[in-house]
Design a protein around this motif. Structure first.
Motif, PDB file in Angstrom:
ATOM      1  N   ILE A   1       0.870  -1.182   0.000  1.00 38.75           N
ATOM      2  CA  ILE A   1       0.000   0.000   0.000  1.00 38.75           C
ATOM      3  C   ILE A   1       0.901   1.224   0.000  1.00 38.75           C
ATOM      4  O   ILE A   1       1.401   1.648   1.049  1.00 38.75           O
ATOM      5  N   LYS A   2       1.108   1.804  -1.190  1.00 39.98           N
ATOM      6  CA  LYS A   2       2.084   2.870  -1.335  1.00 39.98           C
ATOM      7  C   LYS A   2       1.430   4.184  -1.738  1.00 39.98           C
ATOM      8  O   LYS A   2       0.423   4.207  -2.438  1.00 39.98           O
ATOM      9  N   GLU A   3       2.046   5.271  -1.280  1.00 41.84           N
ATOM     10  CA  GLU A   3       1.581   6.594  -1.676  1.00 41.84           C
ATOM     11  C   GLU A   3       1.916   6.844  -3.142  1.00 41.84           C
ATOM     12  O   GLU A   3       2.969   6.431  -3.640  1.00 41.84           O
ATOM     13  N   VAL A   4       0.990   7.515  -3.840  1.00 47.80           N
ATOM     14  CA  VAL A   4       1.225   7.907  -5.226  1.00 47.80           C
ATOM     15  C   VAL A   4       0.900   9.394  -5.372  1.00 47.80           C
ATOM     16  O   VAL A   4       0.222   9.981  -4.531  1.00 47.80           O
ATOM     17  N   SER A   5       1.372   9.991  -6.445  1.00 51.48           N
ATOM     18  CA  SER A   5       1.108  11.405  -6.691  1.00 51.48           C
ATOM     19  C   SER A   5      -0.262  11.571  -7.344  1.00 51.48           C
ATOM     20  O   SER A   5      -0.847  10.615  -7.872  1.00 51.48           O
ATOM     21  N   VAL A   6      -0.752  12.798  -7.329  1.00 45.88           N
ATOM     22  CA  VAL A   6      -2.010  13.097  -8.011  1.00 45.88           C
ATOM     23  C   VAL A   6      -1.906  12.744  -9.493  1.00 45.88           C
ATOM     24  O   VAL A   6      -2.828  12.166 -10.079  1.00 45.88           O
ATOM     25  N   MET A   7      -0.782  13.072 -10.107  1.00 48.64           N
ATOM     26  CA  MET A   7      -0.590  12.804 -11.532  1.00 48.64           C
ATOM     27  C   MET A   7      -0.632  11.307 -11.815  1.00 48.64           C
ATOM     28  O   MET A   7      -1.156  10.873 -12.842  1.00 48.64           O
ATOM     29  N   GLU A   8      -0.082  10.507 -10.913  1.00 45.20           N
ATOM     30  CA  GLU A   8      -0.085   9.053 -11.097  1.00 45.20           C
ATOM     31  C   GLU A   8      -1.474   8.459 -10.869  1.00 45.20           C
ATOM     32  O   GLU A   8      -1.879   7.512 -11.546  1.00 45.20           O
ATOM     33  N   ALA A   9      -2.195   9.013  -9.922  1.00 40.95           N
ATOM     34  CA  ALA A   9      -3.468   8.408  -9.514  1.00 40.95           C
ATOM     35  C   ALA A   9      -4.646   8.845 -10.370  1.00 40.95           C
ATOM     36  O   ALA A   9      -5.588   8.073 -10.570  1.00 40.95           O
ATOM     37  N   TYR A  10      -4.601  10.065 -10.878  1.00 40.28           N
ATOM     38  CA  TYR A  10      -5.771  10.652 -11.541  1.00 40.28           C
ATOM     39  C   TYR A  10      -6.268   9.791 -12.702  1.00 40.28           C
ATOM     40  O   TYR A  10      -5.498   9.329 -13.538  1.00 40.28           O
ATOM     41  N   LYS A  11      -7.571   9.591 -12.726  1.00 41.13           N
ATOM     42  CA  LYS A  11      -8.235   8.930 -13.848  1.00 41.13           C
ATOM     43  C   LYS A  11      -9.313   9.869 -14.372  1.00 41.13           C
ATOM     44  O   LYS A  11     -10.134  10.384 -13.607  1.00 41.13           O
ATOM     45  N   GLU A  12      -9.313  10.105 -15.667  1.00 41.13           N
ATOM     46  CA  GLU A  12     -10.381  10.895 -16.269  1.00 41.13           C
ATOM     47  C   GLU A  12     -11.651  10.056 -16.280  1.00 41.13           C
ATOM     48  O   GLU A  12     -11.633   8.892 -16.685  1.00 41.13           O
ATOM     49  N   SER A  13     -12.737  10.630 -15.834  1.00 44.18           N
ATOM     50  CA  SER A  13     -13.991   9.876 -15.813  1.00 44.18           C
ATOM     51  C   SER A  13     -14.517   9.686 -17.225  1.00 44.18           C
ATOM     52  O   SER A  13     -14.437  10.583 -18.063  1.00 44.18           O
ATOM     53  N   ARG A  14     -15.060   8.505 -17.484  1.00 47.91           N
ATOM     54  CA  ARG A  14     -15.614   8.195 -18.800  1.00 47.91           C
ATOM     55  C   ARG A  14     -17.138   8.269 -18.811  1.00 47.91           C
ATOM     56  O   ARG A  14     -17.753   8.323 -19.865  1.00 47.91           O
ATOM     57  N   PHE A  15     -17.750   8.211 -17.640  1.00 44.15           N
ATOM     58  CA  PHE A  15     -19.211   8.209 -17.595  1.00 44.15           C
ATOM     59  C   PHE A  15     -19.745   9.585 -17.982  1.00 44.15           C
ATOM     60  O   PHE A  15     -19.139  10.615 -17.720  1.00 44.15           O
TER      61      PHE A  15
END
Length: 290
Positions: A238-252
């Protein structure tokens, strides 16, 4: 040979399938949250992410609190309650929704308490104190509006959740730490017809969570929910990630026209629909425009 097709006829079969999928996670070696996604009662793949997290985090009390559950048919903690027998407390502004919840044929089988209440930053800590919960395993905030303001107001000393799930507004992008301004009576569809002006950016929620001792560890593939874990519980899995790494653009495509019919806007079209509206920068506390 044709591929196997699962035909789910009732919730007993659905729960059995979810249990199998959860057990299969023990055979996986990935540390990518999205590899563990599956949906039983969650809107997206969050049931699977939660199952992975509770396998890899020491949970002091198997309890959860979830805000904004509607009638709880589709929610992120229902599978956790039914599969893992966690104890929970849920809240929604609609009394009708809470009556439907209580009338479910399975309600008596589980340790679940509910309250019909409109949540704001003035009452949130009192509401949480009423639960009697402390050191909870999971806290999920999904209010379609004042989420960042509620997170900022939370007194987490007693609650001390291991995991926090926050809905983020992917339409706000990944760069700016912004939220809709606080409005005690915020109702998403009433605030702007598009249904796209609500909540906070992932950057804003990550900034606020970090101040309270929580690290961003990822988002679901749908681009709707962000996951935070208490810093003392981070590990090799369970590791910390950056906003840039984590962000997913929503498709809905949940945007609306002025007559409230679905507009099916996607991508940058959604941002254009709310461009120019006021937002607040949670770092500077200054008003800005989209």
């Amino acid at each position: 040979m044709g591929k196997t097709v699962f035909v789910v006829q009732d919730e007993t079969q659905l729960l059995a399938l979810g249990s199998l999928l959860s057990k299969q996670q023990y055979q996986m070696n990935s540390t990518n949250l999205n590899d563990y996604e599956f949906k039983i009662f969650s809107q997206w793949g969050d049931d699977g992410i939660i199952q992975y997290l509770i396998k890899n985090i020491v949970i002091e009390n198997e309890t959860f609190i979830e805000f904004g559950v509607q009638d709880y048919q589709e929610s992120n903690t229902r599978f956790l309650m039914m599969n893992n027998m966690w104890k929970g407390f849920v809240m929604d502004k609609s009394q009708e929704n809470m009556v439907r919840l209580k009338n479910q044929p399975w309600y008596w089988k589980y340790s679940l308490t509910y309250k019909a209440v409109f949540i704001d930053k003035e009452n949130i800590n009192e509401l949480l104190e009423e639960t009697g919960f402390s050191n909870v395993g999971l806290l999920h905030i999904d209010l379609d509006g004042n989420d960042a303001h509620i997170l900022n107001e939370l007194n987490l000393r007693r609650l001390n959740p291991s995991i926090i799930i926050m809905e983020y507004n992917a339409v706000f992008g990944k760069d700016r730490p912004i939220s809709v301004p606080y409005d005690k009576d915020f109702i998403r569809t009433n605030k702007h017809y598009s249904n796209l002006y609500f909540g906070a950016s992932l950057s804003a929620l990550t900034y606020l969570a970090d101040k309270k001792g929580y690290a961003l560890i990822g988002c679901n593939l749908a681009g709707g929910n962000a996951y935070f874990v208490r810093r003392d519980l981070l590990s090799k899995n369970i590791k910390e990630v950056s906003v840039m790494e984590a962000y997913k653009e929503s498709r809905f495509r949940e945007g609306r026209n002025k007559d409230y019919t679905l507009s099916y806007l996607s991508g940058d079209e959604r941002y254009e629909a709310i461009k120019g509206l006021k937002v607040i920068n949670v770092k500077t506390n200054e008003m800005e425009e989209l």
